[in-house]
Design a protein around this motif. Structure first.
Motif, PDB file in Angstrom:
ATOM      1  N   VAL A 288     121.007  48.655  68.973  1.00  0.00           N
ATOM      2  CA  VAL A 288     121.625  47.460  68.392  1.00  0.00           C
ATOM      3  C   VAL A 288     122.122  46.584  69.545  1.00  0.00           C
ATOM      4  O   VAL A 288     122.861  47.048  70.406  1.00  0.00           O
ATOM      5  CB  VAL A 288     122.792  47.823  67.458  1.00  0.00           C
ATOM      6  N   THR A 289     121.705  45.319  69.548  1.00  0.00           N
ATOM      7  CA  THR A 289     122.086  44.385  70.595  1.00  0.00           C
ATOM      8  C   THR A 289     122.800  43.192  69.981  1.00  0.00           C
ATOM      9  O   THR A 289     122.429  42.732  68.897  1.00  0.00           O
ATOM     10  CB  THR A 289     120.846  43.885  71.371  1.00  0.00           C
ATOM     11  N   VAL A 290     123.826  42.714  70.656  1.00  0.00           N
ATOM     12  CA  VAL A 290     124.544  41.513  70.212  1.00  0.00           C
ATOM     13  C   VAL A 290     124.386  40.430  71.277  1.00  0.00           C
ATOM     14  O   VAL A 290     124.737  40.649  72.444  1.00  0.00           O
ATOM     15  CB  VAL A 290     126.047  41.787  69.987  1.00  0.00           C
TER      16      VAL A 290
ATOM     17  N   GLU B  29     114.582  48.180  66.177  1.00  0.00           N
ATOM     18  CA  GLU B  29     115.769  47.767  66.912  1.00  0.00           C
ATOM     19  C   GLU B  29     116.359  46.586  66.152  1.00  0.00           C
ATOM     20  O   GLU B  29     115.653  45.884  65.429  1.00  0.00           O
ATOM     21  CB  GLU B  29     115.433  47.368  68.353  1.00  0.00           C
ATOM     22  N   VAL B  30     117.653  46.378  66.281  1.00  0.00           N
ATOM     23  CA  VAL B  30     118.314  45.268  65.601  1.00  0.00           C
ATOM     24  C   VAL B  30     118.953  44.378  66.655  1.00  0.00           C
ATOM     25  O   VAL B  30     119.676  44.855  67.534  1.00  0.00           O
ATOM     26  CB  VAL B  30     119.377  45.769  64.601  1.00  0.00           C
ATOM     27  N   VAL B  31     118.671  43.081  66.566  1.00  0.00           N
ATOM     28  CA  VAL B  31     119.249  42.098  67.474  1.00  0.00           C
ATOM     29  C   VAL B  31     120.072  41.118  66.652  1.00  0.00           C
ATOM     30  O   VAL B  31     119.528  40.369  65.832  1.00  0.00           O
ATOM     31  CB  VAL B  31     118.160  41.338  68.263  1.00  0.00           C
TER      32      VAL B  31
ATOM     33  N   ARG C 116     124.489  45.437  74.846  1.00  0.00           N
ATOM     34  CA  ARG C 116     123.910  46.487  74.026  1.00  0.00           C
ATOM     35  C   ARG C 116     125.036  47.232  73.347  1.00  0.00           C
ATOM     36  O   ARG C 116     125.925  47.776  73.979  1.00  0.00           O
ATOM     37  CB  ARG C 116     123.081  47.442  74.891  1.00  0.00           C
ATOM     38  N   ALA C 117     124.999  47.211  72.014  1.00  0.00           N
ATOM     39  CA  ALA C 117     126.099  47.818  71.263  1.00  0.00           C
ATOM     40  C   ALA C 117     125.887  49.303  71.038  1.00  0.00           C
ATOM     41  O   ALA C 117     126.828  50.022  70.732  1.00  0.00           O
ATOM     42  CB  ALA C 117     126.257  47.112  69.911  1.00  0.00           C
TER      43      ALA C 117
END
Length: 405
Positions: A85-87, A59-61, A403-404
């Motif tokens: 992908v989370t921003v 996962e990417v934060v 959450r993107a």
């Protein structure tokens, strides 16, 4: 147990990833702090997609402090990714890039966390090897190093930046020889750490050298390194500035003075520097015709102000939030001036009651009042008040998470 094997060679200058054992769940959270990296994040996600998920669930934060459209670019690029992908966008970028990384560490859900920059100078294709190296060695921290065999700082632009990087590396390793033993590149911003080894509550980041913060305050017992070639920036401009350099020096000072003995030594050194503004003020006031007694009292305030500024920024930076600014100023000034009032009775006591010479009594009084002033400053000015925190000076910053993909 599950294994993966790379048949794809690494990017320019990288070692190819060999067979490696990674236990299930072999997931990784990639934490990317960003500040105005709109031109880089789409390419970064593309390279992560090509390099990581096929060999390692991820996962990417993104923890974003940008003033441009970086969050929007991430949101639009995320649907093309096969991983979440989370921003996290922070309205108040407390702690700079290091503070952003700490936010990402708190948000991570995987066994392993990889921290990397968003400008493509840290190659995503090395992420699986960082995790694999940690699993093979049992290490809690894996550092991607430019200064171990097979690594290179090729992407550093110009002799000036190379000299600054080498100087900063030498300085940190000199100041922390035991904590940084076995880490050839403490200035690296590219590393993997086990989530179980992270104690986010003890971290007090300032600026962009979060690996140094982690290694000094909560270093895992076992550390290993993987060589990497520092790449050219893909787009945009470097965020390295003189201001960041000063923040780095302040960060070093804060780390080095973490112990009470070190704080007392630095407190004394700062106090010694206060004699200069004191004497200059005394000279100016007496030259203007003021009697030497009130001039001495007023000149002492110049030294007090000088000492307060240095102590605030070099010694107790992380504790300033416990009291309001003017509360700290008043308490510090009161303690500093009480030193003058207390010293004369102490000298008289030592001379008349203990039959000491005037010189010995003065020296002992100076030491006694110094220790009392240090203890009083720490306890009465900078220790937190029970159950209260100074309004408007909390350590956190507001953030918006989404959450993107």
């Amino acid at each position: 147990m599950s294994s993966f094997e790379s048949t794809v060679p690494g990017e320019l200058g990288e070692p190819a990833v060999g067979a490696a054992e990674v236990p299930e769940p072999g997931a990784v959270t990639i934490v990317v702090p960003t500040f105005n990296e709109a031109g880089n994040v789409r390419e970064l996600l593309r390279r992560i997609t090509e390099s990581v998920p096929a060999r390692l669930p991820c996962e990417v934060v993104f923890v974003d402090d940008s003033t441009d459209d970086t969050p929007g670019v991430i949101t639009r690029a995320a649907p093309d990714c096969s991983f979440p992908v989370t921003v996290l966008h922070r309205e108040q970028p407390v702690g700079g890039l290091g503070g952003a990384v700490v936010e990402g560490l708190r948000a991570a859900t995987s066994d392993w966390i990889v921290v990397m920059d968003g400008d493509l100078q840290h190659p995503p294709s090395l992420v699986p090897e960082l995790v694999a190296a940690g699993e093979r060695s049992g290490a809690g921290l894996v550092v991607a190093s430019r200064y171990t065999k097979g690594g290179s700082r090729a992407g550093l632009a110009g002799g000036y930046r190379i000299a600054v990087s080498r100087g900063a590396t030498w300085l940190t390793k000199t100041l922390f020889p035991r904590r940084l033993h076995g880490i050839s590149d403490p200035m690296s911003g590219f590393f993997a750490i086990r989530r179980s080894a992270v104690t986010a509550g003890v971290l007090q980041p300032l600026g962009y050298k979060i690996l140094l913060e982690l290694a000094v305050r909560s270093r895992p017992r076992q550390v290993t390194e993987v060589p990497f070639v520092f790449q050219d920036r893909f787009a945009g401009e470097s965020k390295s500035t003189a201001r960041e350099g000063f923040r780095f020096l302040r960060h070093l000072a804060g780390l080095r003075t973490a112990s009470p003995l070190a704080r007392m030594i630095v407190f004394g050194l700062i106090g010694a520097t206060g004699f200069l503004p004191n004497l200059l003020g005394l000279y100016a006031l007496t030259a203007a015709g003021l009697h030497y007694l009130p001039a001495e009292i007023l000149a002492n305030q110049f030294g007090v102000a000088w000492n307060f500024l240095l102590i605030e920024h070099l010694l107790f930076r992380e504790r300033r939030r416990h009291r309001g600014r003017w509360d700290r100023v008043g308490r510090f000034a009161l303690l500093a001036n009480a030193d003058l009032v207390l010293r004369i009775p102490l000298i008289a006591l030592f001379v008349h009651h203990f039959a000491m010479s005037a010189l010995s009594a003065t020296a002992l009084a100076l030491v006694t009042t110094f220790v009392l002033r240090f203890a009083g400053t720490e306890a009465l000015v900078y220790l937190p008040r029970r159950g209260r925190e100074a309004p408007g000076e909390s350590g956190g910053g507001s953030r918006a998470a989404r959450r993107a993909a």
